[in-house]
Structures are given as C-alpha cells and as structure tokens.
Design a protein around this motif. Structure first.
Motif, PDB file in Angstrom:
ATOM      1  N   LYS A  59       0.838  -1.204   0.000  1.00 29.61           N
ATOM      2  CA  LYS A  59       0.000   0.000   0.000  1.00 29.61           C
ATOM      3  C   LYS A  59       0.876   1.259   0.000  1.00 29.61           C
ATOM      4  O   LYS A  59       1.837   1.356   0.756  1.00 29.61           O
ATOM      5  N   ASP A  60       0.511   2.200  -0.878  1.00 30.39           N
ATOM      6  CA  ASP A  60       1.185   3.493  -1.029  1.00 30.39           C
ATOM      7  C   ASP A  60       2.560   3.394  -1.671  1.00 30.39           C
ATOM      8  O   ASP A  60       3.287   4.392  -1.749  1.00 30.39           O
ATOM      9  N   ILE A  61       2.944   2.220  -2.143  1.00 33.57           N
ATOM     10  CA  ILE A  61       4.198   2.061  -2.875  1.00 33.57           C
ATOM     11  C   ILE A  61       3.896   2.081  -4.372  1.00 33.57           C
ATOM     12  O   ILE A  61       2.969   1.405  -4.834  1.00 33.57           O
ATOM     13  N   THR A  62       4.656   2.873  -5.112  1.00 36.35           N
ATOM     14  CA  THR A  62       4.482   2.963  -6.560  1.00 36.35           C
ATOM     15  C   THR A  62       5.575   2.159  -7.247  1.00 36.35           C
ATOM     16  O   THR A  62       6.760   2.324  -6.952  1.00 36.35           O
ATOM     17  N   ILE A  63       5.164   1.295  -8.164  1.00 37.58           N
ATOM     18  CA  ILE A  63       6.078   0.389  -8.869  1.00 37.58           C
ATOM     19  C   ILE A  63       6.044   0.695 -10.361  1.00 37.58           C
ATOM     20  O   ILE A  63       4.968   0.859 -10.951  1.00 37.58           O
ATOM     21  N   GLY A  64       7.195   0.782 -10.966  1.00 32.47           N
ATOM     22  CA  GLY A  64       7.285   0.895 -12.422  1.00 32.47           C
ATOM     23  C   GLY A  64       7.552  -0.464 -13.029  1.00 32.47           C
ATOM     24  O   GLY A  64       8.380  -1.228 -12.515  1.00 32.47           O
ATOM     25  N   VAL A  65       6.857  -0.795 -14.094  1.00 32.92           N
ATOM     26  CA  VAL A  65       7.071  -2.063 -14.795  1.00 32.92           C
ATOM     27  C   VAL A  65       7.474  -1.745 -16.226  1.00 32.92           C
ATOM     28  O   VAL A  65       6.754  -1.042 -16.943  1.00 32.92           O
ATOM     29  N   ILE A  66       8.621  -2.246 -16.638  1.00 40.39           N
ATOM     30  CA  ILE A  66       9.104  -2.100 -18.008  1.00 40.39           C
ATOM     31  C   ILE A  66       9.026  -3.465 -18.658  1.00 40.39           C
ATOM     32  O   ILE A  66       9.702  -4.405 -18.246  1.00 40.39           O
ATOM     33  N   ASP A  67       8.183  -3.584 -19.680  1.00 37.94           N
ATOM     34  CA  ASP A  67       7.947  -4.911 -20.246  1.00 37.94           C
ATOM     35  C   ASP A  67       7.563  -4.810 -21.717  1.00 37.94           C
ATOM     36  O   ASP A  67       7.770  -3.774 -22.353  1.00 37.94           O
ATOM     37  N   ALA A  68       6.985  -5.894 -22.236  1.00 43.60           N
ATOM     38  CA  ALA A  68       6.717  -6.002 -23.670  1.00 43.60           C
ATOM     39  C   ALA A  68       5.257  -5.833 -24.039  1.00 43.60           C
ATOM     40  O   ALA A  68       4.927  -5.912 -25.204  1.00 43.60           O
ATOM     41  N   GLY A  69       4.369  -5.608 -23.122  1.00 40.60           N
ATOM     42  CA  GLY A  69       2.964  -5.413 -23.465  1.00 40.60           C
ATOM     43  C   GLY A  69       2.045  -5.850 -22.354  1.00 40.60           C
ATOM     44  O   GLY A  69       2.402  -6.697 -21.530  1.00 40.60           O
ATOM     45  N   TYR A  70       0.835  -5.274 -22.341  1.00 36.61           N
ATOM     46  CA  TYR A  70      -0.108  -5.493 -21.243  1.00 36.61           C
ATOM     47  C   TYR A  70      -1.492  -5.896 -21.767  1.00 36.61           C
ATOM     48  O   TYR A  70      -2.512  -5.570 -21.190  1.00 36.61           O
ATOM     49  N   TYR A  71      -1.463  -6.650 -22.858  1.00 37.68           N
ATOM     50  CA  TYR A  71      -2.714  -7.110 -23.452  1.00 37.68           C
ATOM     51  C   TYR A  71      -3.480  -7.995 -22.457  1.00 37.68           C
ATOM     52  O   TYR A  71      -2.916  -8.880 -21.822  1.00 37.68           O
ATOM     53  N   GLY A  72      -4.774  -7.735 -22.315  1.00 37.08           N
ATOM     54  CA  GLY A  72      -5.627  -8.541 -21.461  1.00 37.08           C
ATOM     55  C   GLY A  72      -5.652  -8.114 -20.006  1.00 37.08           C
ATOM     56  O   GLY A  72      -6.383  -8.701 -19.207  1.00 37.08           O
ATOM     57  N   THR A  73      -4.875  -7.085 -19.660  1.00 40.72           N
ATOM     58  CA  THR A  73      -4.824  -6.655 -18.262  1.00 40.72           C
ATOM     59  C   THR A  73      -6.196  -6.237 -17.741  1.00 40.72           C
ATOM     60  O   THR A  73      -6.584  -6.586 -16.620  1.00 40.72           O
ATOM     61  N   SER A  74      -6.929  -5.492 -18.553  1.00 39.70           N
ATOM     62  CA  SER A  74      -8.223  -4.966 -18.093  1.00 39.70           C
ATOM     63  C   SER A  74      -9.283  -6.050 -17.967  1.00 39.70           C
ATOM     64  O   SER A  74     -10.284  -5.870 -17.267  1.00 39.70           O
ATOM     65  N   GLU A  75      -9.064  -7.211 -18.617  1.00 36.81           N
ATOM     66  CA  GLU A  75     -10.033  -8.298 -18.564  1.00 36.81           C
ATOM     67  C   GLU A  75      -9.632  -9.399 -17.590  1.00 36.81           C
ATOM     68  O   GLU A  75     -10.379 -10.343 -17.375  1.00 36.81           O
ATOM     69  N   SER A  76      -8.446  -9.275 -17.001  1.00 37.68           N
ATOM     70  CA  SER A  76      -7.959 -10.326 -16.107  1.00 37.68           C
ATOM     71  C   SER A  76      -8.653 -10.244 -14.755  1.00 37.68           C
ATOM     72  O   SER A  76      -8.582  -9.214 -14.070  1.00 37.68           O
ATOM     73  N   PRO A  77      -9.300 -11.329 -14.307  1.00 41.84           N
ATOM     74  CA  PRO A  77      -9.921 -11.324 -12.966  1.00 41.84           C
ATOM     75  C   PRO A  77      -8.907 -11.080 -11.857  1.00 41.84           C
ATOM     76  O   PRO A  77      -9.248 -10.524 -10.809  1.00 41.84           O
ATOM     77  N   ALA A  78      -7.647 -11.457 -12.104  1.00 41.19           N
ATOM     78  CA  ALA A  78      -6.623 -11.292 -11.076  1.00 41.19           C
ATOM     79  C   ALA A  78      -6.138  -9.854 -10.955  1.00 41.19           C
ATOM     80  O   ALA A  78      -5.456  -9.507  -9.982  1.00 41.19           O
ATOM     81  N   LEU A  79      -6.486  -9.013 -11.933  1.00 44.22           N
ATOM     82  CA  LEU A  79      -6.001  -7.633 -11.926  1.00 44.22           C
ATOM     83  C   LEU A  79      -7.127  -6.604 -11.901  1.00 44.22           C
ATOM     84  O   LEU A  79      -6.883  -5.402 -12.045  1.00 44.22           O
ATOM     85  N   GLY A  80      -8.343  -7.073 -11.695  1.00 48.21           N
ATOM     86  CA  GLY A  80      -9.487  -6.169 -11.712  1.00 48.21           C
ATOM     87  C   GLY A  80      -9.388  -5.056 -10.687  1.00 48.21           C
ATOM     88  O   GLY A  80      -9.858  -3.935 -10.920  1.00 48.21           O
ATOM     89  N   HIS A  81      -8.744  -5.331  -9.537  1.00 53.06           N
ATOM     90  CA  HIS A  81      -8.639  -4.319  -8.489  1.00 53.06           C
ATOM     91  C   HIS A  81      -7.812  -3.116  -8.918  1.00 53.06           C
ATOM     92  O   HIS A  81      -8.000  -2.014  -8.407  1.00 53.06           O
ATOM     93  N   LEU A  82      -6.881  -3.298  -9.870  1.00 60.02           N
ATOM     94  CA  LEU A  82      -6.083  -2.171 -10.330  1.00 60.02           C
ATOM     95  C   LEU A  82      -6.940  -1.132 -11.034  1.00 60.02           C
ATOM     96  O   LEU A  82      -6.645   0.075 -10.979  1.00 60.02           O
TER      97      LEU A  82
END
Length: 520
Positions: free
Chosen positions: A155-178
């Motif tokens: 909580k309250d920690i900001t993380i940067g992610v450098i990667d190759a793509g985030y396809y499906g993130t908005s539809e992932s049940p595991a990431l819905g809280h974001l």
C-alpha cells in the motif's frame, strides 16, 4: 553552456561495428555538453525522495538534452526517436551520409550502433489465468505469512514495470482491483506512442507478457481467497519498450527512456523481466559472455545510473539461458552490481535448469536471490518486486543498498551464497526483523549455520541431518562457483559426502541449517 567533461566518457559503448553494408540503422548520438542553466526534468516527488535518502537533489544527468542540438539535427533531416538525458544522447535512424555529417559537428562526441536482441522468458499465456497452486507455493516459499501478519501489501508504494505489453490486463480477474481502485497511474508505449488502448488491443504474440508480470507482482483472485502477488495494494506506472515474439530485435533506447521517465516521476521501485544477450542481426555484433560485466551494454550503464545515482531499486530477471551451453550466464542488465538479479528455483531448492548463472569473472555475486518459478525468471523477478514493495511499506526510507542487504541476509543460503541461486530464497519474517533492528541481526533472523573443515587425509564425510528431510547440496570449486547440484531424501539421519579433487567447498542446505564443508 557548461562542459559535462568526464561524466560522458563513462557511458561510451565499447563495442564498435563496421558501418559498411548498412543503408540505414538505428544509432545513439552522444553529445559533448549540456545546457545546465535549464530546468531539471524531474518531479517534486523525485526531489522529495532524494532529500529523504540524503542524495543530491538535482544532478547533471537530470538536465535535458540540448534542444539547440536537436533542432540543428532536425534541420538537416536527422529525426530524433528517443532522448536520454542520462546518457546526454538521442537515438535516430541514420544513413551513411548522415553519419559522416555528424562526425563534422563539434558538439557530437560519439555515434554508437543500436541493434540487439532482447530475450523474454518463456511463459504460457493461460497459466496465470487460473488459480494455480504452484503460484501459491512461491508465496509460501518466501514466507507470505510474515507480511500478512504485519498488514503489509505494498500500500502506497508505486512500482514501475518495463515490459513487452499489457494485453488482457483490463479483462484479467486477477487484476481487476487495479482498475476498480484506479491504481494504474500512467502508461507509455514506446513502440507505438499513438496507441491509446493499451490493454485490449493485441499487436504481437508477446503483448500478454507484461500482464503476467503484473499478476505475479499484485494479482489476487476476485474473491480474495488466492493471492498471486505480494503487493496487492501497490500503484503502477507501466512502460512498453519492446515488441515481437519470444525472441526479437530489442529496442534498447526505449528501455533507457522508460527508466528515465520513471525516475522523473519519483518512482523508486522498478521491475524489468527483460534482458539482452546474444542475437544481433549481424552475428559479429553479438554480445560476448565476457561483456556481461555490468559496464559494457548501454542498458547496463543506464541501470547503473539508476541504482548508483538515482537511488532506484531495479529488480531484474536473471535470464533463461542456463541450459544454453554457449551462454549459460545472466543477461544484461542483470549483470549490474547495484540491481537485484533474480534466479529461479525448483521445489527442492535447486536451481531450475533454465535459470541463468552468475559469471565466474565478476567480483560480486549474481544472481542476488532466487525463488520458485516454473515459467521462467520473468515470473520470479515480480515475486521479489512485490517482496521489496512490502519492505518499503514497512520502512519507506530504506535505501536501495539496505533493501538489497536485508533481502540477501533474509535468504535461505546466507551467508554461503553461490552463482546458481545467489543467497537463495528470501524470507518475509527475517526481512522484517532486520528492518526493525537495523543495527544488529536478531537471533531469530540468523540462519543456523555451521562450518566443517575436512582434513586432506579424509576422503569422505557423514553429515547429520533429520530423517525425512529433503537436503539440497551444492558442490563448488570456490566459495561461490558451483560445479554441480543435487538433492537427497534423508533416510538414516545422515548423508555421505565424498571428496572430489575439483570440489573445494560443499554447501548442504537442510530445513534447519546451512552447513558449509571445506575440503582442505
């Protein structure tokens, strides 16, 4: 304008290639000086972080690249792709005649080719979509209970992610809280800057890779009964810096731009599950294993600035070349001393075959730590990133060196680390105890260790262990360099070690202690 002087010399790429045969190729163009009377390109949050850490608030590398130089190049048909204030450089596609023109300019220091391959860990797009108990296993392996009992979740920690793509993130049940809690603060696509639909539009086969990495950092099931990552309440900035399949031509300048962007926002913790190794379009341009020394590649130089000058905590996958007899070692930027390079273990506590090892020519240990992952070190590094987020939540003033030290001291092999697993698997209980007692190591966080010296006339040694234990054994030619590893299921309260002329040290890891055997 003020001369930057020797500052720039440290960033000159040491591998030069022939310019013959290339009509147009991407290059770094490094400048000799900067306009230091301009405004530093960093946020108030970044300045606040540095003040809290006792660092210089504004540094020469924070000032932007000279816009006069860029304008002059543009007027002569040289377009800027990316700018790096850290390297005082731009990247651009250049023809041979443009290169000749640049050599005539008094403010151009060097022209460096960019053409390398980036390796993404092999992962299965469907593995993280299910409530996989093996993912749950790694949470137990690192002692998730320690963080849960302390109420730590990033909580309250900001993380940067450098990667190759985030396809499906908005539809992932595991990431819905974001999304429901608006904890994705910003996204930059360095491959397709005009792209606005970062999560639902797929361009290449690797576009899901960042989604898997996010899940391993912060994922949880919608009913909160399963936790895939440790930092379930963290906030995120996301950068897409590469594209393609499992193996493809990397854009190293995009990574440099992304790490600078994250620093300017005040982001201290960054996960990057990408690494450069071999595979240039011209085989003569491949990195050599000896160049994985923390100083050669451009991406290593940027990571070095991030950790040594900016106070950033950069967690990097060690690489998946462990089974490649022509390579085996970590990729860059995992070779940088200041980054936290993460390897992969199996359930017996041994190195996964694919997990890259540390080179024998470094005077520091790589990888730094390891944890369980079936699907590549790309999914081991995010576990450790979530671990670090919880550490920072416990004490936001920890420096990157303190984070690395506590992480390593909490790990299963400490102090007998090796180039297969680093110091082994970190433990949340131990890490928190170290944070709470910075001036001493409490007994409860110290591994139970024992050193046994075997006289040269003795050809074998019986080591007492508990029956039923699975014991991991690392046979080493030096205190750090592993020749082989194996595991034993203990039946009669002992295991038998036999002298081998090549083996000078043997580390035996039991459930209760770490035993270092020295063969005299």
């Amino acid at each position: 304008m003020t001369r930057v002087g020797n500052f720039l010399i440290n960033f000159i790429f040491t591998v030069f290639v022939s310019l013959q045969g290339f009509s147009q190729q991407k290059y770094w163009v490094l400048f000799k000086d900067k306009e230091l009377n301009t405004k530093a390109a960093i946020s108030d949050k970044c300045k606040e972080n540095r003040r809290a850490l006792g660092m210089q608030e504004i540094q020469p590398s924070d000032f932007p690249v000279s816009q006069k130089y860029i304008a002059q190049l543009s007027a002569n048909g040289i377009a800027t792709l990316n700018q790096s204030k850290w390297l005082n450089a731009i990247s651009s596609y250049l023809t041979h005649s443009q290169i000749q023109y640049l050599h005539t300019l008094p403010f151009v220091q060097e022209i460096i080719p960019i053409d390398s391959k980036l390796i993404i860990a092999k992962t299965n797009a469907n593995q993280m979509a299910n409530d996989d108990l093996r993912v749950d296993y790694v949470m137990k392996q690192v002692g998730i209970e320690g963080f849960l009992q302390a109420g730590l979740n990033g909580k309250d920690i900001t993380i940067g992610v450098i990667d190759a793509g985030y396809y499906g993130t908005s539809e992932s049940p595991a990431l819905g809280h974001l999304f429901s809690e608006q904890r994705i603060l910003g996204v930059r696509d360095y491959i397709n800057p005009k792209k606005t639909n970062h999560f639902d539009e797929r361009e290449t086969s690797s576009d899901f890779h960042g989604t898997e990495v996010l899940t391993a950092i912060t994922g949880k099931s919608s009913n909160n009964k399963l936790q895939f990552g440790l930092a379930t309440q963290a906030k995120f900035y996301l950068a897409r810096t590469d594209t393609g399949g499992r193996e493809f031509r990397g854009e190293e300048d995009n990574w440099v731009s992304a790490i600078e962007w994250l620093d300017s926002l005040g982001v201290r913790l960054v996960n990057t599950s990408l690494g450069y190794a071999k595979g240039f379009s011209n085989p003569k341009e491949d990195y050599k294993p000896i160049q994985m020394n923390g100083n050669t590649s451009t991406i290593a130089k940027a990571a070095k600035i991030a950790t040594e000058q900016k106070g950033m905590i950069v967690v990097v996958s060690a690489g998946n070349e462990g089974d490649d007899r022509d390579w085996r070692i970590i990729s860059t930027p995992a070779d940088v001393e200041g980054v936290i390079a993460v390897g992969a273990t199996n359930e017996a506590g041994l190195k996964m075959g694919y997990s890259s090892i540390g080179p024998d020519f470094l005077d520091y240990l790589k990888p730094n730590v390891s944890c369980f992952s079936l699907y590549g070190t790309s999914l081991a590094a995010p576990v450790i990133t979530g671990f670090v987020a919880c550490m920072l939540q416990a004490n936001p003033r920890l420096t990157n060196q303190e984070v690395k030290d506590y992480l390593q001291k909490s790990a299963s092999l400490y102090p007998f680390g090796n180039n297969y697993l680093g110091y082994g698997v970190p433990n949340a209980f131990k890490a928190l105890a170290l944070i709470q007692n910075p001036n001493k190591e409490p007994l409860e966080v110290q591994n139970h260790t024992k050193t046994i010296s075997v006289h040269e006339t003795d050809h074998q040694l019986e080591v007492e262990v508990k029956a039923g234990d699975v014991v991991s054994v690392f046979h080493k030619k030096t205190p750090f360099l592993v020749l082989s590893q194996d595991s034993h299921k203990v039946r009669n309260n002992t295991i038998l070690l036999k002298r081998n002329a090549q083996v000078k040290h043997t580390t035996v890891v039991t459930r209760d202690e770490v035993i270092e055997v020295i063969w005299l």
